[in-house]
Design a protein around this motif. Sequence first.
Motif, PDB file in Angstrom:
ATOM      1  N   ASP A  15       0.833  -1.208   0.000  1.00 30.27           N
ATOM      2  CA  ASP A  15       0.000   0.000   0.000  1.00 30.27           C
ATOM      3  C   ASP A  15       0.867   1.258   0.000  1.00 30.27           C
ATOM      4  O   ASP A  15       0.556   2.246  -0.670  1.00 30.27           O
ATOM      5  N   VAL A  16       1.948   1.211   0.761  1.00 33.00           N
ATOM      6  CA  VAL A  16       2.866   2.348   0.812  1.00 33.00           C
ATOM      7  C   VAL A  16       3.529   2.552  -0.548  1.00 33.00           C
ATOM      8  O   VAL A  16       3.645   3.683  -1.043  1.00 33.00           O
ATOM      9  N   ALA A  17       3.974   1.458  -1.170  1.00 29.17           N
ATOM     10  CA  ALA A  17       4.624   1.552  -2.484  1.00 29.17           C
ATOM     11  C   ALA A  17       3.684   2.180  -3.512  1.00 29.17           C
ATOM     12  O   ALA A  17       4.078   3.046  -4.302  1.00 29.17           O
ATOM     13  N   LYS A  18       2.412   1.753  -3.496  1.00 34.69           N
ATOM     14  CA  LYS A  18       1.433   2.281  -4.451  1.00 34.69           C
ATOM     15  C   LYS A  18       1.196   3.765  -4.223  1.00 34.69           C
ATOM     16  O   LYS A  18       1.151   4.563  -5.178  1.00 34.69           O
ATOM     17  N   ALA A  19       1.078   4.150  -2.937  1.00 34.69           N
ATOM     18  CA  ALA A  19       0.833   5.567  -2.624  1.00 34.69           C
ATOM     19  C   ALA A  19       2.020   6.443  -3.006  1.00 34.69           C
ATOM     20  O   ALA A  19       1.843   7.600  -3.392  1.00 34.69           O
ATOM     21  N   ALA A  20       3.229   5.893  -2.893  1.00 29.84           N
ATOM     22  CA  ALA A  20       4.437   6.679  -3.204  1.00 29.84           C
ATOM     23  C   ALA A  20       4.804   6.605  -4.671  1.00 29.84           C
ATOM     24  O   ALA A  20       5.705   7.331  -5.118  1.00 29.84           O
ATOM     25  N   GLY A  21       4.136   5.725  -5.426  1.00 29.72           N
ATOM     26  CA  GLY A  21       4.421   5.589  -6.850  1.00 29.72           C
ATOM     27  C   GLY A  21       5.752   4.909  -7.134  1.00 29.72           C
ATOM     28  O   GLY A  21       6.442   5.257  -8.101  1.00 29.72           O
ATOM     29  N   GLY A  25       9.770  -3.440  -4.325  1.00 28.32           N
ATOM     30  CA  GLY A  25      11.174  -3.636  -3.961  1.00 28.32           C
ATOM     31  C   GLY A  25      11.829  -2.359  -3.485  1.00 28.32           C
ATOM     32  O   GLY A  25      12.608  -2.366  -2.525  1.00 28.32           O
ATOM     33  N   THR A  26      11.499  -1.240  -4.165  1.00 33.32           N
ATOM     34  CA  THR A  26      12.082   0.039  -3.754  1.00 33.32           C
ATOM     35  C   THR A  26      11.586   0.440  -2.368  1.00 33.32           C
ATOM     36  O   THR A  26      12.363   0.884  -1.508  1.00 33.32           O
ATOM     37  N   ALA A  27      10.276   0.259  -2.126  1.00 29.06           N
ATOM     38  CA  ALA A  27       9.728   0.577  -0.813  1.00 29.06           C
ATOM     39  C   ALA A  27      10.360  -0.286   0.273  1.00 29.06           C
ATOM     40  O   ALA A  27      10.664   0.195   1.375  1.00 29.06           O
ATOM     41  N   SER A  28      10.592  -1.563  -0.044  1.00 32.53           N
ATOM     42  CA  SER A  28      11.229  -2.453   0.922  1.00 32.53           C
ATOM     43  C   SER A  28      12.640  -1.987   1.239  1.00 32.53           C
ATOM     44  O   SER A  28      13.064  -1.993   2.409  1.00 32.53           O
ATOM     45  N   ASN A  29      13.379  -1.553   0.212  1.00 31.67           N
ATOM     46  CA  ASN A  29      14.759  -1.095   0.431  1.00 31.67           C
ATOM     47  C   ASN A  29      14.814   0.166   1.282  1.00 31.67           C
ATOM     48  O   ASN A  29      15.778   0.384   2.022  1.00 31.67           O
ATOM     49  N   VAL A  30      13.784   0.997   1.216  1.00 29.82           N
ATOM     50  CA  VAL A  30      13.773   2.210   2.039  1.00 29.82           C
ATOM     51  C   VAL A  30      13.846   1.854   3.515  1.00 29.82           C
ATOM     52  O   VAL A  30      14.500   2.545   4.307  1.00 29.82           O
ATOM     53  N   GLU A  39      17.766   9.877  -2.020  1.00 31.19           N
ATOM     54  CA  GLU A  39      17.170  10.587  -0.900  1.00 31.19           C
ATOM     55  C   GLU A  39      15.766  11.063  -1.204  1.00 31.19           C
ATOM     56  O   GLU A  39      14.860  10.940  -0.368  1.00 31.19           O
ATOM     57  N   GLU A  40      15.527  11.583  -2.411  1.00 34.52           N
ATOM     58  CA  GLU A  40      14.196  12.092  -2.734  1.00 34.52           C
ATOM     59  C   GLU A  40      13.157  10.981  -2.747  1.00 34.52           C
ATOM     60  O   GLU A  40      12.008  11.172  -2.325  1.00 34.52           O
ATOM     61  N   VAL A  41      13.582   9.762  -3.169  1.00 34.40           N
ATOM     62  CA  VAL A  41      12.654   8.630  -3.168  1.00 34.40           C
ATOM     63  C   VAL A  41      12.406   8.172  -1.731  1.00 34.40           C
ATOM     64  O   VAL A  41      11.268   7.855  -1.363  1.00 34.40           O
ATOM     65  N   ARG A  42      13.454   8.158  -0.928  1.00 28.97           N
ATOM     66  CA  ARG A  42      13.291   7.778   0.488  1.00 28.97           C
ATOM     67  C   ARG A  42      12.285   8.679   1.177  1.00 28.97           C
ATOM     68  O   ARG A  42      11.401   8.225   1.895  1.00 28.97           O
ATOM     69  N   GLU A  43      12.417   9.995   0.930  1.00 22.08           N
ATOM     70  CA  GLU A  43      11.522  10.947   1.581  1.00 22.08           C
ATOM     71  C   GLU A  43      10.084  10.752   1.117  1.00 22.08           C
ATOM     72  O   GLU A  43       9.144  10.859   1.915  1.00 22.08           O
ATOM     73  N   ALA A  47       7.077   9.646   3.580  1.00 19.22           N
ATOM     74  CA  ALA A  47       5.908  10.522   3.710  1.00 19.22           C
ATOM     75  C   ALA A  47       4.629   9.727   3.485  1.00 19.22           C
ATOM     76  O   ALA A  47       3.625   9.907   4.196  1.00 19.22           O
ATOM     77  N   ALA A  48       4.638   8.842   2.485  1.00 17.75           N
ATOM     78  CA  ALA A  48       3.465   8.006   2.213  1.00 17.75           C
ATOM     79  C   ALA A  48       3.193   7.073   3.393  1.00 17.75           C
ATOM     80  O   ALA A  48       2.037   6.857   3.782  1.00 17.75           O
TER      81      ALA A  48
END
Length: 356
Positions: A15-21, A25-30, A39-43, A47-48
């Motif tokens: 759900d977080v990955a979808k909200a952050a676009g 895998g990227t959301a998991s790595n954060v 950094e901009e993707v992490r933020e 935030a999501a």
Amino acid sequence: MARQATAIKPIRLADVAKAAGVSHGTASNVFSHPEIVREEVRERVKAAADALGYTGPDPKGRLLRAGKVNAIGVATAQPLSYFFDDPFARVVMSGISEICDATGAGLSLVSAINGEHLAWNIQSALVDGFIVFCVEGNWQPVKLTRERKLPFVVLDFAFDEGATSAIGVDNRAGAKLAAEHLLAFGHRRFGILALHFAEGSTGPVTAARAQGATYSGTRDRLTGYLEALSHAGIDAGSVPIYETGNDVPTVHASLNYMFDRPQPPTALLAMSDRIAMIAIDWLKERGLSVPGDVSIIGFDGVPESARCEPPLTTIAQPIIEMGRRAARAILDPSDALRRQELPFELIVRTSAAAPR
């Protein structure tokens, strides 16, 4: 008509990955490897997550997927206070803690005198294996840990069902040496301050009944005492034996029983240092000197035995080494032990002397 409550669906990483676009895998790595994410993707992902109320991946799931949690469970069918109040348990725990500190492993105390609570605590503990204190022969923690199908080590030789890893000493030989030490001073009137022979029982017992004890560790110590006394020509039936709970009330009861006899003992064989130290205090309170009037020898070799007054003669087990070896066996199953019999030692101090 009342509306049926709708269950709140838990927020997932997807759900977080979808909200952050971003991808899953990227959301998991954060959350697990933030250093490889811009950094901009992490933020954006954080935030999501904050907006959705997502606090991060469940650490239990991550640890279980890894197959190892780097933690040891220490179990006993006793109240949690046992680990802090009992002198023997405290020293074993110091040996376990030493290995945990050296390896960065965690430690989970699994304890409950209530059987149902103990079962739940063992079944739900997030650990790589268990070290089991079989206090006075209570085998329930062994049976429960075996059901988990994790490595476990028993700090008692008495449990011998199947291939069980165990660490301990030869209780019979140690007790025999204790009795021989007092016999060498010339004592002929003995009293035996025992641990439990069966669950929940205390009070005077005959040698014949005690030999059929449920708890073999206690039985082995009694066998060693009586073997030495018999070799010296002392009738086992004439030796008072009192089953204590290794605590102040029952040890005091045992001493009242023995010293109300027409010929009280001049030498006491105590199955634990704790029993012996309680007995020393009781004797002194009644104006009896140790060892002038009564000699006493313990069993365990806990640090407090050297500091009591007078310092206690005892059969010392390598308690801290028992803890170290048990911890290593859990953290490194390739180094699994089966049965390790460690050496004991007679520590001669000043609580035993010739009778007057």
